[in-house]
Design a protein around this motif. Structure first.
Motif, PDB file in Angstrom:
ATOM      1  N   LYS A 108       0.825  -1.210   0.000  1.00 21.43           N
ATOM      2  CA  LYS A 108       0.000   0.000   0.000  1.00 21.43           C
ATOM      3  C   LYS A 108       0.861   1.261   0.000  1.00 21.43           C
ATOM      4  CE  LYS A 108      -4.706  -0.740   1.183  1.00 21.43           C
ATOM      5  NZ  LYS A 108      -5.813  -0.587   2.125  1.00 21.43           N
ATOM      6  N   THR A 111       1.879   1.609  -3.741  1.00 21.98           N
ATOM      7  CA  THR A 111       0.777   1.901  -4.661  1.00 21.98           C
ATOM      8  C   THR A 111       0.146   3.268  -4.394  1.00 21.98           C
ATOM      9  OG1 THR A 111      -0.788   0.674  -3.248  1.00 21.98           O
ATOM     10  CG2 THR A 111       0.233  -0.534  -5.075  1.00 21.98           C
ATOM     11  N   ALA A 115       0.079   6.783  -6.513  1.00 19.44           N
ATOM     12  CA  ALA A 115      -1.215   7.388  -6.852  1.00 19.44           C
ATOM     13  C   ALA A 115      -1.155   8.914  -6.820  1.00 19.44           C
ATOM     14  CB  ALA A 115      -2.297   6.893  -5.896  1.00 19.44           C
ATOM     15  N   GLY A 130      -5.143   6.725  -9.056  1.00 17.94           N
ATOM     16  CA  GLY A 130      -5.480   5.303  -9.047  1.00 17.94           C
ATOM     17  C   GLY A 130      -4.572   4.534  -9.984  1.00 17.94           C
ATOM     18  N   PRO A 131      -4.569   3.202  -9.881  1.00 22.41           N
ATOM     19  CA  PRO A 131      -3.678   2.388 -10.716  1.00 22.41           C
ATOM     20  C   PRO A 131      -3.802   2.662 -12.212  1.00 22.41           C
ATOM     21  CG  PRO A 131      -4.630   1.053  -8.988  1.00 22.41           C
ATOM     22  CD  PRO A 131      -5.325   2.377  -8.920  1.00 22.41           C
ATOM     23  N   SER A 147      -4.555  -0.743 -17.729  1.00 17.80           N
ATOM     24  CA  SER A 147      -5.527   0.156 -17.102  1.00 17.80           C
ATOM     25  C   SER A 147      -6.947  -0.262 -17.434  1.00 17.80           C
ATOM     26  CB  SER A 147      -5.300   1.600 -17.575  1.00 17.80           C
ATOM     27  OG  SER A 147      -4.031   2.071 -17.197  1.00 17.80           O
ATOM     28  N   PHE A 150      -7.859  -3.370 -15.473  1.00 13.05           N
ATOM     29  CA  PHE A 150      -8.134  -3.003 -14.080  1.00 13.05           C
ATOM     30  C   PHE A 150      -9.528  -2.400 -13.941  1.00 13.05           C
ATOM     31  CE2 PHE A 150      -8.289   0.191 -10.741  1.00 13.05           C
ATOM     32  CZ  PHE A 150      -7.844  -0.525  -9.635  1.00 13.05           C
ATOM     33  N   GLY A 282      -5.625  -2.448  -5.474  1.00 13.05           N
ATOM     34  CA  GLY A 282      -5.648  -1.183  -6.195  1.00 13.05           C
ATOM     35  C   GLY A 282      -6.804  -0.266  -5.873  1.00 13.05           C
ATOM     36  N   THR A 283      -7.605  -0.623  -4.891  1.00 12.21           N
ATOM     37  CA  THR A 283      -8.747   0.228  -4.554  1.00 12.21           C
ATOM     38  C   THR A 283      -8.324   1.464  -3.755  1.00 12.21           C
ATOM     39  OG1 THR A 283      -9.142  -1.228  -2.650  1.00 12.21           O
ATOM     40  CG2 THR A 283     -10.445  -1.623  -4.622  1.00 12.21           C
ATOM     41  N   THR A 424      -2.245  -3.772 -10.883  1.00 14.43           N
ATOM     42  CA  THR A 424      -1.789  -2.983  -9.739  1.00 14.43           C
ATOM     43  C   THR A 424      -0.379  -3.384  -9.319  1.00 14.43           C
ATOM     44  OG1 THR A 424      -4.063  -2.742  -8.936  1.00 14.43           O
ATOM     45  CG2 THR A 424      -2.292  -2.335  -7.358  1.00 14.43           C
ATOM     46  N   SER A 427       2.415  -2.610 -12.030  1.00  6.60           N
ATOM     47  CA  SER A 427       2.806  -1.196 -12.054  1.00  6.60           C
ATOM     48  C   SER A 427       3.615  -0.815 -10.817  1.00  6.60           C
ATOM     49  CB  SER A 427       1.571  -0.305 -12.179  1.00  6.60           C
ATOM     50  OG  SER A 427       0.704  -0.458 -11.071  1.00  6.60           O
ATOM     51  N   ALA A 428       3.245  -1.367  -9.653  1.00  8.45           N
ATOM     52  CA  ALA A 428       3.968  -1.039  -8.424  1.00  8.45           C
ATOM     53  C   ALA A 428       5.413  -1.531  -8.483  1.00  8.45           C
ATOM     54  CB  ALA A 428       3.255  -1.651  -7.225  1.00  8.45           C
TER      55      ALA A 428
END
Length: 452
Positions: A108, A111, A115, A130-131, A147, A150, A282-283, A424, A427-428
């Protein structure tokens, strides 16, 4: 159709996704220099509002962002999800939920830092996070397909069907059945429509109203739940240590439920932890990306408190309540009804009403925030001028969630969560060097200003 959903969920939550969430999260945990531990104290100062800038870009404060994210995570995943973990994976699954939580704190951090670092703009020119924006702005247009994946999964998976299902069950068992007022499917439809109308009064007001309500509900619901659980643990104090040691033993044997399948226990724990604290899904980056914060690292520090509060604190309290009362061996195995058995056993007569009140607030606060997540996904795919149409779709599915079976609902949500995790986490990990460099720079500046 229901069986296909269940089969898909079981397939996608196999070892590849487990490696991605736990393995990738562990990699980020180490790469960050153990940020969940060394940054915890500073994170507590930040969330207290010491560094807030009311003139920064964004829609809500960092505390409201954390409250909204916790409103979505500290919910029925902590009541029903923990019970489902114990019911299907045995008490040992709780240990792997703990492991996933510490790993999830690092996930978190990365990510949610990203963000803020890679915010984009929607079709109306409004700043969004967001992601999906991290992927497009940070990785480039050629990765935009991630994207899209997702957001499609987010639109389908971030519905309040699980919350509607479990809240309906509790109201029927606690309030209606004892008085002969439960009429099966008809009652489910009535409760579903009632919940839909109640949720509509909040979510149609946008993120500001959602955040305002969540920032008031979260402290209340956590306090109410804590007091109830502590009463039960006090009454069964002699069982706390034996229950704790049994969790540790079962984590490496899996003998309680799954016949010695340690792998299945790990998968169950990681799966329920992901549903509970949503680290790597990813929320949370979507709501933290709306924060009035110009310091990406600072927002990441705030966000990483979420899995700690959610899983290490709240989920553990629920697990110990179920364990010390012994209902995991003899009680109801169907999600929230197992926890209800524990409350009835731990606090006779009034315990079930305490839990019902907590479930009501947990479920509604989650329903409010989930709508925002799905709204942002819809906005990204179809444009800001059409995004509000999603809210009406979301509200209608609340009624459906109240009627369908728990197993199908849980499998559908799990499956979509798994799909969301791939973009998610990719990308992280891909952009993690950017976060590491920003982390070093941030703490250097804070040290120079003597504000750590």
């Amino acid at each position: 159709m229901g069986q296909l959903i269940i089969d898909f969920s079981n397939w996608i939550w196999g070892w590849p996704l487990l490696y991605l969430l736990l393995g990738g999260g562990t990699l980020l945990f180490l790469y960050s220099g153990l940020i969940p531990f060394r940054g915890f104290g500073h994170a507590m100062k930040v969330v207290g509002g010491k560094y807030d800038d009311p003139n920064a870009k964004g829609d809500i404060t960092s505390f409201q962002a954390l409250s909204s994210a916790i409103a979505a995570t500290v919910g029925l995943g902590n009541i029903s999800g923990v019970a489902l973990a114990i019911g299907t994976g045995g008490p040992g699954a709780i240990f792997w939920m703990w492991v996933s939580a510490f790993v999830g704190m690092a996930t978190k951090y990365f990510t949610c830092t990203l963000a803020i670092m890679y915010r984009g703009k929607d079709s109306s020119g409004h700043i969004q996070g967001g992601p999906m924006y991290v992927i497009e702005e940070g990785m480039g247009k050629k990765w935009r397909f991630l994207s899209v994946i997702f957001c499609v999964a987010g639109i389908m998976g971030l519905l309040a069907i699980f919350q509607a299902n479990q809240l309906t069950d509790v109201i029927r068992v606690v309030l209606l059945k004892p008085f002969g007022l439960d009429h099966g499917t008809t009652t489910r439809w009535i409760l579903g429509v009632s919940m839909m109308l109640l949720v509509a009064t909040v979510i149609l007001g946008g993120i500001q109203r959602i955040a305002a309500v969540a920032s008031k509900l979260v402290p209340f619901m956590v306090t109410l739940y804590f007091i109830s659980v502590l009463v039960i643990l006090f009454r069964f104090g002699d069982e706390i240590l034996p229950s704790f040691w049994f969790i540790l033993e079962d984590a490496f044997t899996g003998k309680a439920v799954l016949g010695g399948s340690i792998g299945a226990v790990i998968i169950t724990g990681a799966r329920r932890a992901a549903f509970s604290n949503e680290a790597g899904i990813g929320t949370a980056p979507m709501v933290h990306g709306a924060s009035k914060n110009e310091e990406p690292v600072r927002e990441g520090l705030i966000a990483m408190l979420g899995p700690f509060i959610d899983t290490i604190v709240v989920c553990t309290l629920t697990a110990m309540t179920i364990m010390v009362t012994g209902v995991w061996e003899t009680g109801e195995k169907d999600g929230v009804l197992m926890t209800l058995s524990a409350f009835q056993s731990g606090i006779p007569v009034v315990g079930k009403y305490f839990l019902m009140a907590a479930v009501l607030v947990f479920a509604l606060s989650t329903m409010f925030t989930y709508s925002y997540y799905g709204h942002k996904c819809f906005n990204y795919l179809f444009g800001a001028d059409k995004a509000n149409y999603y809210n009406y779709f979301y509200l209608l599915t609340i009624v459906g969630g109240a009627v369908v079976s728990l197993k199908v609902v849980m499998s559908f949500v799990d499956g979509m969560y798994a799909v969301m995790a791939f973009p998610t986490m990719i990308s992280a990990i891909y952009l993690s060097p950017k976060v590491r460099a920003a982390t070093k720079d941030y703490f250097r500046r804070m040290k120079e200003k003597n504000t750590l």
